[in-house]
Design a protein around this motif. Structure first.
Motif, mmCIF file in Angstrom:
data_model
loop_
_atom_site.group_PDB
_atom_site.id
_atom_site.type_symbol
_atom_site.label_atom_id
_atom_site.label_comp_id
_atom_site.label_asym_id
_atom_site.label_seq_id
_atom_site.Cartn_x
_atom_site.Cartn_y
_atom_site.Cartn_z
ATOM 1 N N SER B 60 0.839 -1.211 0.000
ATOM 2 C CA SER B 60 0.000 0.000 0.000
ATOM 3 C C SER B 60 0.868 1.254 0.000
ATOM 4 O O SER B 60 0.572 2.227 -0.710
ATOM 5 C CB SER B 60 -0.924 0.011 1.218
ATOM 6 O OG SER B 60 -1.802 -1.083 1.183
ATOM 7 N N ASP B 96 -6.164 -0.330 3.689
ATOM 8 C CA ASP B 96 -5.133 0.153 2.769
ATOM 9 C C ASP B 96 -5.135 1.673 2.620
ATOM 10 O O ASP B 96 -4.116 2.274 2.293
ATOM 11 C CB ASP B 96 -5.285 -0.514 1.396
ATOM 12 C CG ASP B 96 -4.971 -2.007 1.459
ATOM 13 O OD1 ASP B 96 -3.998 -2.379 2.137
ATOM 14 O OD2 ASP B 96 -5.706 -2.798 0.848
ATOM 15 N N GLU B 145 -3.965 -3.383 -6.084
ATOM 16 C CA GLU B 145 -3.182 -4.024 -5.007
ATOM 17 C C GLU B 145 -3.872 -5.298 -4.559
ATOM 18 O O GLU B 145 -5.048 -5.285 -4.214
ATOM 19 C CB GLU B 145 -3.030 -3.083 -3.803
ATOM 20 C CG GLU B 145 -2.294 -3.775 -2.645
ATOM 21 C CD GLU B 145 -2.245 -2.961 -1.339
ATOM 22 O OE1 GLU B 145 -2.445 -1.733 -1.379
ATOM 23 O OE2 GLU B 145 -2.010 -3.580 -0.289
HETATM 24 MG MG LIG Z 1 -1.918 -3.069 1.894
#
Ligand SMILES: [Mg+2]
Ligand code: B12
Ligand SMILES: Nc1nc2c(ncn2[C@@H]2O[C@H](COP(=O)(O)OP(=O)(O)OP(=O)(O)O)[C@@H](O)[C@H]2O)c(=O)[nH]1
Lengths: 137, 320
Positions: B60, B96, B145
């Motif tokens: 992140s 995140d 992600e």
């Molecule tokens: Mg993350």
């Protein structure tokens, strides 16, 4: 045949203000997760703009603010205002932390339906969200 | 808002329309399916980047730093970050955003968190659909992600054009035991947390691993970053641009697009078949009957699975 998957309730838990009292917010975030909800946790030191923008992008059903600093009457209206400028008008607002008894009607009037202080059983919080979260899609 | 209004909103850059559209696609509603059908022809313009790696390697933080670098290059950025759902409650904490705070105020960035909702492979089943929405919304770059865990999370390679594998100096043992599969999905290798000792060793280990992997026409660069201090992202962005240029110029480009399309179709169809088959078998009491038989040891599980699939197949061919 329809294959619509179940819609999980999405909740933003945010901490406006400059203090670092994040235990309560984390307790609430975990309790809601364990009740099957998807909780977006954004950490401490959130400005009203950041909270409203996160709520917009994440399209949450519910916003829960945690505040122990005493700045709720100053910060809550600004969060509501930032949400309004972004057209986010269909979320459930609620809050917790240190909010004096006398302030609760004011906080309700700003638009926060539920107010949960120290010692609240998290089951009451879960029940409140389940009963009041809007069903939108 | 109905589907045509949402489609128009997404294409016009209305952030609220995009946010609501993602909700529909994620929940796989009737509107969500109409949105994908209407918007898919408008996709294919964005550069899509997958970021994968074990839990806590700094994905992140890296995505946030990469997004800032892309913004410096004048590009708009959409971000989709997937976190795991609890297998017990189906709930999730999506954290995140904590690492992407400073991007929240940037109108050229849109970030959305998703829960994996029981999907294996490191993504949510609808993650590719959400990437498509951001593509159609006109973002120049879309970064995805994945859930950070294990080495089986290779699905990201079927969702994005360039896959970045993030490791750390502390991951030495892990690098040495890394499966070939994970190496082969990545076109850019990153050793993040280069501020802690051992980064050069990790780079050497990766290089040694790459040397024994199979033949290829694209040589994945191995780069060091300190995402927390915004260091090294310039080189990473250059490498991604080079890979994108390679993709476009490659004689295999068409073949790659077809392979990507096929794996996306198969992944989604697998989920659909499973859900529809189980819904039918449950509703008709077929599953319950088979469970009774297997529990009482009248029938073995393999034969029961056959019976279930046969019943589903009969039903599906009848309803044609
Ligand atoms: Mg993350
Ligand atoms: C622990 C604590 C700290 C810890 C915080 C650690 C951390 N990471 O959270 C430390 C030691 C760091 C700390 C520091 C300070 N603290 Co302090 N702290 C407390 C204390 C004793 C307990 C808070 C706590 O964690 N409770 C446990 C959690 C689980 O409970 P909770 O937060 O109340 O949450 C529950 C409910 O409120 C509710 N809830 C909370 N959030 C939300 C959100 C939603 C959406 C919902 C539905 C419900 C909900 O549900 C939770 C579960 O029941 C309180 C006093 C108290 N009794 O509350 C003072 C208190 C909050 N602190 C106070 C002060 C003044 C400070 C300092 C400024 C002290 C100083 N002069 O240095 C500093 C500030 C430092 C900083 N930069 O932030 C004051 C605030 C006064 C005010 N509001 O006017 C308090 C009230 C003490 C007091 N009586 O004066 N503090
Ligand atoms: N020393 C150092 N720490 C870093 C660096 N980048 C990230 N971190 C730290 O690594 C920890 C994990 O970072 P995240 O970005 O949340 O990692 P992640 O891979 O996204 O984690 P998950 O999503 O939970 O798998 C945080 O404490 C970061 O501050 C770096 O370049 N150097």
């Amino acid at each position: 045949m329809t294959t619509d998957t179940a819609r999980n309730i999405r909740v933003l838990i945010a901490k406006p203000g400059l203090d670092g009292h994040d235990r309560g917010a984390k307790v609430v975030a975990r309790a809601l997760r364990d009740a099957g909800m998807e909780v977006i946790y954004t950490g401490i030191r959130q400005t009203p703009q950041m909270i409203a923008e996160a709520a917009l992008q994440e399209d949450v059903d519910v916003i829960g603010l945690s505040i122990l600093s005493g700045a709720h009457l100053e910060l809550f209206p600004r969060v509501v205002e930032e949400l309004r400028t972004r057209g986010v008008d269909d979320v459930l607002l609620f809050c917790g932390g240190i909010i004096p008894q006398d302030d609760i009607p004011k906080v309700n009037a700003i638009g926060f339906k539920g107010v949960f202080g120290p010692g609240t059983n998290t089951n009451d919080i879960i029940e409140f969200v389940r009963n009041n979260a809007p069903q939108r899609v | 808002m109905d589907a045509p209004e949402l489609i128009a909103g997404v294409r016009a850059g209305d952030r609220r329309a995009l946010a609501r559209s993602i909700t529909h696609v994620e929940a796989d509603t009737v509107i969500g399916r109409a949105l994908l059908a209407g918007l898919y022809p408008h996709t294919g313009r964005a550069t899509t980047i997958g970021v994968t790696g074990s839990a806590g390697v700094g994905k992140s933080t890296f995505v946030a730093a990469l997004a800032r670098e892309q913004r410096r290059r004048g590009r708009t950025v959409g971000i989709v970050a997937v976190d795991p759902s609890s297998p017990f409650s189906n709930g999730a904490i999506l954290g995140d955003r904590i690492r992407m705070q400073d991007l929240t105020g940037d109108g050229g960035v849109f970030m959305r968190s998703m829960a994996s909702r029981g999907n294996l492979g490191g993504l949510s089943e609808m993650a590719t659909g959400v990437v498509d929405l951001m593509d159609a919304a006109g973002f120049d770059i879309v970064i995805l992600e994945t859930v950070g865990a294990g080495q089986d999370e290779v699905e990201v390679a079927t969702a994005t054009g360039t896959t970045v594998l993030v490791t750390t100096p502390a991951g030495g043992d892990e690098i040495q035991s890394m499966k070939a599969g994970l190496m082969e999905i990545a076109q850019v290798m990153v050793v993040n947390k280069a501020d802690i000792a051992g980064a050069d060793t990790a780079v050497m280990q990766l290089r040694a691993l790459l040397a024994i992997a199979s033949e290829r026409t694209w040589e994945p660069p191995i780069l060091k970053t300190t995402a927390r201090e915004d260091k090294g992202l310039d080189e990473v962005s250059d490498a991604i641009d080079r890979h994108q240029a390679y993709l476009k110029g490659s004689e295999h480009a068409e073949q790659e697009r077809r392979a990507l399309a096929q794996s996306q179709i198969v992944a989604l169809a697998r989920g659909l078949v499973q859900r529809r088959a189980l819904a039918f078998a449950r509703a008709e009491g077929i599953l319950g009957q088979l469970v009774d038989d297997v529990a009482a040891r009248r029938l073995d599980p393999r034969a029961a699975a056959d019976a279930l699939v046969d019943a589903v197949q009969r039903n599906w061919s009848r309803s044609e």
